[in-house]
Design an enzyme around this catalytic site. Structure first.
Site, PDB file in Angstrom:
ATOM      1  N   ASP A 199       0.581   5.090  -0.013  1.00 17.01           N
ATOM      2  CA  ASP A 199      -0.235   6.459   0.257  1.00 17.01           C
ATOM      3  C   ASP A 199       0.640   7.482   0.136  1.00 17.01           C
ATOM      4  O   ASP A 199       1.366   7.793   0.769  1.00 17.01           O
ATOM      5  CB  ASP A 199      -0.836   6.293   2.002  1.00 17.01           C
ATOM      6  CG  ASP A 199      -2.205   5.540   2.205  1.00 17.01           C
ATOM      7  OD1 ASP A 199      -2.777   5.406   0.968  1.00 17.01           O
ATOM      8  OD2 ASP A 199      -2.427   5.025   3.089  1.00 17.01           O
ATOM      9  N   ASP A 252       3.159   1.127   3.399  1.00 17.81           N
ATOM     10  CA  ASP A 252       2.768   0.892   4.739  1.00 17.81           C
ATOM     11  C   ASP A 252       3.154  -0.581   5.310  1.00 17.81           C
ATOM     12  O   ASP A 252       2.621  -1.482   4.727  1.00 17.81           O
ATOM     13  CB  ASP A 252       1.171   1.213   4.564  1.00 17.81           C
ATOM     14  CG  ASP A 252       0.550   1.171   5.761  1.00 17.81           C
ATOM     15  OD1 ASP A 252       1.294   0.518   6.815  1.00 17.81           O
ATOM     16  OD2 ASP A 252      -0.797   1.705   5.980  1.00 17.81           O
ATOM     17  N   ASP A 254       0.870  -1.156   0.075  1.00 12.85           N
ATOM     18  CA  ASP A 254      -0.118   0.081  -0.100  1.00 12.85           C
ATOM     19  C   ASP A 254       0.949   1.185  -0.097  1.00 12.85           C
ATOM     20  O   ASP A 254       1.877   1.286   0.886  1.00 12.85           O
ATOM     21  CB  ASP A 254      -0.941   0.009   1.336  1.00 12.85           C
ATOM     22  CG  ASP A 254      -1.941   1.068   1.295  1.00 12.85           C
ATOM     23  OD1 ASP A 254      -2.098   1.777   0.175  1.00 12.85           O
ATOM     24  OD2 ASP A 254      -2.463   1.105   2.447  1.00 12.85           O
TER      25      ASP A 254
END
Lengths: 350, 377
Positions: free
Chosen positions: A103, A251, A101
Site C-alpha cells: 500500500d 502489509d 499487499d
C-alpha cells in the site's frame, strides 16, 4: 452503452448505471479453480458485506456484477471443498495462495493517505507514492523469483484500483498452499528483514583472511545485498539502514492470513472508482503510471454537492473544493470517485 | 555396528517389516505376548521416563522395530507425558547418532521421516554447493552446503525452533525455493521431523490399544506409572476440563495474550472488535458466567450494559443462532497481531487449562502428602 448514446442522459442513479455498463463488457480475470473459491461483495446500497458465495461459471459472476453493481468484489485466496458453506469450519479449507499487499500510504514519507468526511474515510493517493509502491513491487518480484523460487508465470500482479498493488503467488504446490499462518510469518520476516541478524549473514572467516563481497548467486539476504550493491560492512555498521533499503514494505497481516479475500482483477474498487488492473510482467508493471487514464469512465458529468460543510480533497494530484449547494462539471472519473464516496450526486452525463 | 533400523526403528513401517519377516501381519496381541518384544518395548520406555539420553539397542532389527511399535502402544496406555518423553528422547538420540551417518544416507533418512531433503554432493564432490567467502594465504576459503530443502519443508521442520533467530528463514541461505544446510544443521532440523513422526505414529497406534487385552500390559503400565510418579512427583491422572471449570476462574493462569487484552481493558483503553471477541469467548469457554464477563467489560470506555449483555449472551450461545462461539486459535491470534508469546499451545484456552491443571496437581500432590491447602482461592 457507448458514451455517445449516453449523452444528455438523466436518471435516478447514474453512478449505478455507469457501473452496470462497465460490468457488461469488463474484462474480468478469474483463476481456473474459481469454483472452489469463496466470493464476497460489498453491496451497492447498504454497503454491507455479503460473503460465502460461489460461482460455477464466469457468466453467472458477470450477471451478478451487472445486476447488483457491488462496491467491492472479491474471491478468496483460499480454496475450499465447499466455498459457499456459511461458516469457515464447514468450508473445508484446502489451502491458500501466498499473497502480498503493498500500500502506497504505508510507505515511508507517504503519510496517512486519507481524510474523513461524515465518518467516511476518503483515500488520498499521490502519484509519487504510487511510484514508490511500484518500486517495492519490483523488489518483491526479485525476492519471489530469485529466493522463493517461483516463476513469473505463477505470479499475479495487479493494481488494486486504489492505492497499491497486490501480488498473488498462484502456486499449485500443496506444500506451499497448506503452509499455516504462523509459518507464513517466516516468509513475512524474510521479505521485510525482520529478525535479521547480521552476524549470521556475514560469513565467519579467519582473522587474517581477505573477505570477498557477497554475490548474487548465493541467494538469501547475502544475494539481496549483492543485488542492491550493498556490502557486509554496510550491514554490520548500520543494519537498520540496510533493512530499510533491501527489505520490502508489505502489509504483514495480509501475507499471514490464510482466509484473505483477493479483489477480482477487472472489478471496480468502490473507494476510488478505478478498476483493479492485472499487469503482465515485466512489461505492464514497468510502464504502469498512476493517473486518470486508468479510469474506464470517459465522459463528463454534472454533479451536485452532497456535503454539509466545505471539503477540500485531492484526486489524482488535482485539488477540489466542495461546499453545500455546489453544482459543477467534472470528468467522469472524478464524478465516480466523488459519488462512490457520497460527496456528490451525478445529475447528468455529458 | 548396529543396522539403520536398530538405531532408527521408526524409519520402517511395522506392517512392511512383519510381511517381510513372516509373510503376513500377525495381530498385535500375539506380538506383545512374545517376551523379548515386550521387554524391549518396556526398556525403551523406562529409559525415556528416566530421562536417559542413551537407550537400549536391541539385538536384532526384528526386536528393535517390533519393540519400538509396541512401546508406542504401552506409552499411550501410560499417559501422554510418556509419549512426549519417548519422542523427545528419540529426537535427542537422533542428533547424537545421525551426525556420524554417511552424508548421502541422511537424504534417505530425511525422506523417511517426511523431510524433503536433497543431498547435493557426489563421489567427486562431497561438499555439494560451495561459495567463495574469503582468500587466505592465496587460497580460496569456501563455505559449503551439502544439503537443501524446499522452503515449506524447512519451515515445517523448524516450527519449534523459530524462537531462536539462527533458524529463522531470514537468517538462512535461501535460493530458488530452497534452504541450503550444512550437515550439523540438517541433523538438527531432521531431529524435529523425527519427533513429529513419533508423535504421529503414537497417535495412530493409540487406536490399536483396544486390540490388546488389558491384562496383557496392565502390570507393565502400572510399573511405568510408578516410575513416572517417582520422576515427576505425580502421575498422568487426567484432570478433566469440567473439574477445572468447577474449581472457578483463576486469572493468574490466563495466557499472556489474554492478560494483555484484559489489562488494556482494566486501564480503560478502547479495545478493537477482535480483542473484545477474543477476551469474551475466552472467558466464557473457561467457565466464566455472564455476570463475570459483564463486570470485566464494565471497564470499557464505551460500556453500555444492555448492548454488552446482549453481545455476551450471543457469544455464549444464549441468543440468536444459539451457537456458543469458540475461542480464536493461536494462529488466528497471531494473524490478528494479538499473540504476545510462544506458549506451545494451539489455543489460549489450552494454555489456561494446562497451567490450571499443573496447579491443581501440585496442590493435590501436596494434599496426598498430608500438606495444607495451597490454593489462595
Amino acid at each position: 452503452m457507448s458514451t455517445m448514446s449516453r449523452r444528455g442522459l438523466k436518471s435516478k442513479d447514474l453512478l449505478r448505471q455507469l457501473l452496470r455498463e462497465y460490468y457488461t463488457g469488463a474484462e474480468l480475470w478469474l483463476p481456473n479453480d474459481y469454483p472452489m473459491r469463496e466470493f464476497a461483495f460489498q453491496t451497492y446500497e447498504s454497503e454491507v458485506y455479503v460473503r460465502h458465495m460461489a460461482f460455477q461459471s464466469a457468466g453467472a459472476l458477470r450477471e451478478y456484477l451487472t445486476n447488483e453493481t457491488p462496491r467491492q468484489a472479491y474471491f478468496s485466496a483460499a480454496l475450499y471443498r465447499d466455498p459457499a458453506a456459511d461458516n469457515m469450519e464447514d468450508k473445508g479449507w484446502l489451502g491458500s495462495e501466498l499473497m502480498f499487499d503493498i500500500d502506497s500510504d504505508h510507505l515511508p514519507g507517504c503519510g496517512e493517505g486519507s481524510i474523513t468526511v461524515n465518518g467516511r474515510k476518503i483515500p488520498i493517493v499521490r502519484r509519487e507514492c504510487m511510484l514508490k509502491a511500484k518500486r517495492e513491487v519490483i523488489k518483491l518480484m526479485d525476492v519471489i523469483t530469485d529466493d522463493l523460487g517461483f516463476s513469473r508465470s505463477d505470479i499475479l500482479v495487479y493494481f488494486s484500483g486504489n492505492r497499491g498493488f497486490h501480488v498473488v503467488v498462484m502456486t499449485k504446490d500443496p506444500e506451499w498452499r497448506t503452509l499455516p499462518s504462523h509459518l507464513r510469518k517466516e516468509i513475512v520476516d524474510y521479505v521485510t528483514g525482520k529478525g535479521l541478524e547480521p552476524e549470521t549473514i556475514v560469513p565467519r572467516i579467519p582473522k587474517r583472511a581477505r573477505p570477498l563481497p557477497p554475490t548474487k548467486e548465493i541467494g538469501g539476504w547475502r544475494g539481496r545485498l549483492a543485488r542492491l550493491g550493498l556490502t557486509y560492512e554496510d550491514l554490520l555498521s548500520d543494519p537498520q539502514r540496510v533493512i530499510n533499503i533491501a527489505g520490502v514494505h508489505i502489509d504483514e497481516m495480509v501475507t499471514q492470513d490464510v482466509s484473505r479475500l483477493v479483489r477480482i482483477p477487472g472489478s471496480i474498487n468502490g473507494k476510488s472508482g478505478l478498476p483493479a488492473i492485472k499487469l503482465t510482467l515485466p512489461g505492464d508493471l514497468d510502464k504502469f503510471e498512476y493517473g486518470p487514464h486508468l479510469s474506464p469512465f470517459r465522459c463528463d458529468a454534472i454533479v451536485s454537492s452532497q456535503v454539509d460543510e466545505r471539503v477540500k480533497l485531492e484526486i489524482m494530484n488535482e485539488k477540489y473544493s466542495l461546499f453545500p449547494g455546489l453544482r459543477m462539471r467534472v470528468s467522469c472519473y472524478v464524478a465516480v470517485f466523488m459519488a462512490l464516496n457520497r460527496l456528490v450526486k451525478i445529475d447528468r452525463l455529458i | 555396528m548396529p543396522s539403520l533400523f536398530v538405531k532408527y526403528p521408526y524409519l520402517i513401517n511395522l506392517e512392511t517389516l512383519l510381511s517381510r519377516l513372516y509373510g503376513s501381519v500377525p495381530p498385535l496381541n500375539t506380538l506383545i505376548n512374545i517376551p523379548r518384544f515386550k521387554r524391549h518395548a518396556v526398556d525403551l520406555l523406562k529409559s525415556a521416563i528416566k530421562g536417559k539420553e542413551n537407550r537400549p539397542l536391541a539385538e536384532s532389527e526384528e526386536v528393535a522395530i517390533i519393540g519400538f511399535y509396541l512401546s508406542l502402544i504401552i506409552a499411550n496406555a501410560t499417559g501422554r507425558w510418556v509419549v512426549n518423553r519417548l519422542a523427545d528422547r528419540e529426537s535427542k538420540w537422533f542428533i547424537t547418532h545421525a551426525i556420524t551417518e554417511e552424508s548421502a544416507l541422511l537424504e534417505k533418512i530425511g525422506r523417511a521421516v517426511g523431510a524433503k531433503v536433497e543431498y547435493l554432493g557426489s563421489l567427486g564432490n562431497p561438499n555439494g554447493f560451495c561459495v567463495n567467502i574469503a582468500v587466505f594465504r592465496g587460497e580460496m576459503i569456501k563455505e559449503c552446503y551439502p544439503y537443501r530443502m524446499p522452503i515449506p519443508s524447512y519451515l515445517r521442520g523448524i516450527e519449534a525452533l523459530r524462537t531462536q533467530k539462527r533458524w529463522m528463514l531470514v537468517n538462512r541461505i535461501v535460493s530458488r525455493g530452497y534452504v541450503y544446510l550444512n550437515k550439523r544443521d540438517l541433523v538438527r532440523v531432521l531431529s524435529e521431523f523425527v519427533k513429529k513422526k513419533i508423535l504421529e505414529l503414537a497417535d495412530n497406534y493409540s487406536e490399536h490399544l483396544n486390540e490388546i487385552p488389558e491384562g496383557l500390559i496392565k502390570e507393565d503400565v502400572e510399573r511405568l506409572k510408578e516410575l513416572v510418579r517417582n520422576v515427576r512427583g505425580f502421575t498422568e491422572e487426567r484432570l478433566s476440563t469440567e473439574t477445572i471449570i468447577k474449581a472457578g476462574i483463576r486469572e493468574e493462569f490466563f495466557p499472556p495474550c489474554i492478560t494483555n487484552i484484559m489489562n488494556s481493558l482494566l486501564r480503560g483503553e478502547h479495545l478493537s472488535h477482535a480483542q473484545r471477541f477474543a477476551l469474551a469467548t475466552f472467558l466464557l469457554n473457561a467457565g466464566a458466567d455472564i455476570e463475570y464477563v459483564l463486570d470485566i467489560f464494565r471497564h470499557a470506555p464505551d460500556f453500555n450494559e444492555k448492548i454488552a449483555r446482549y453481545q455476551i449472551e450471543h457469544l455464549a450461545g444464549l441468543r440468536g443462532s444459539r451457537k456458543k462461539y469458540s475461542v480464536y486459535s493461536c494462529d488466528k491470534m497471531k494473524a490478528l497481531g494479538m499473540c504476545v508469546a510462544e506458549c506451545g499451545v494451539r489455543t489460549p484456552l489450552q494454555y489456561y487449562f494446562r497451567e490450571y491443571r499443573k496447579h491443581l496437581r501440585k496442590t493435590r500432590s501436596f494434599h496426598d502428602q498430608g500438606g495444607a491447602a495451597l490454593s489462595g482461592h
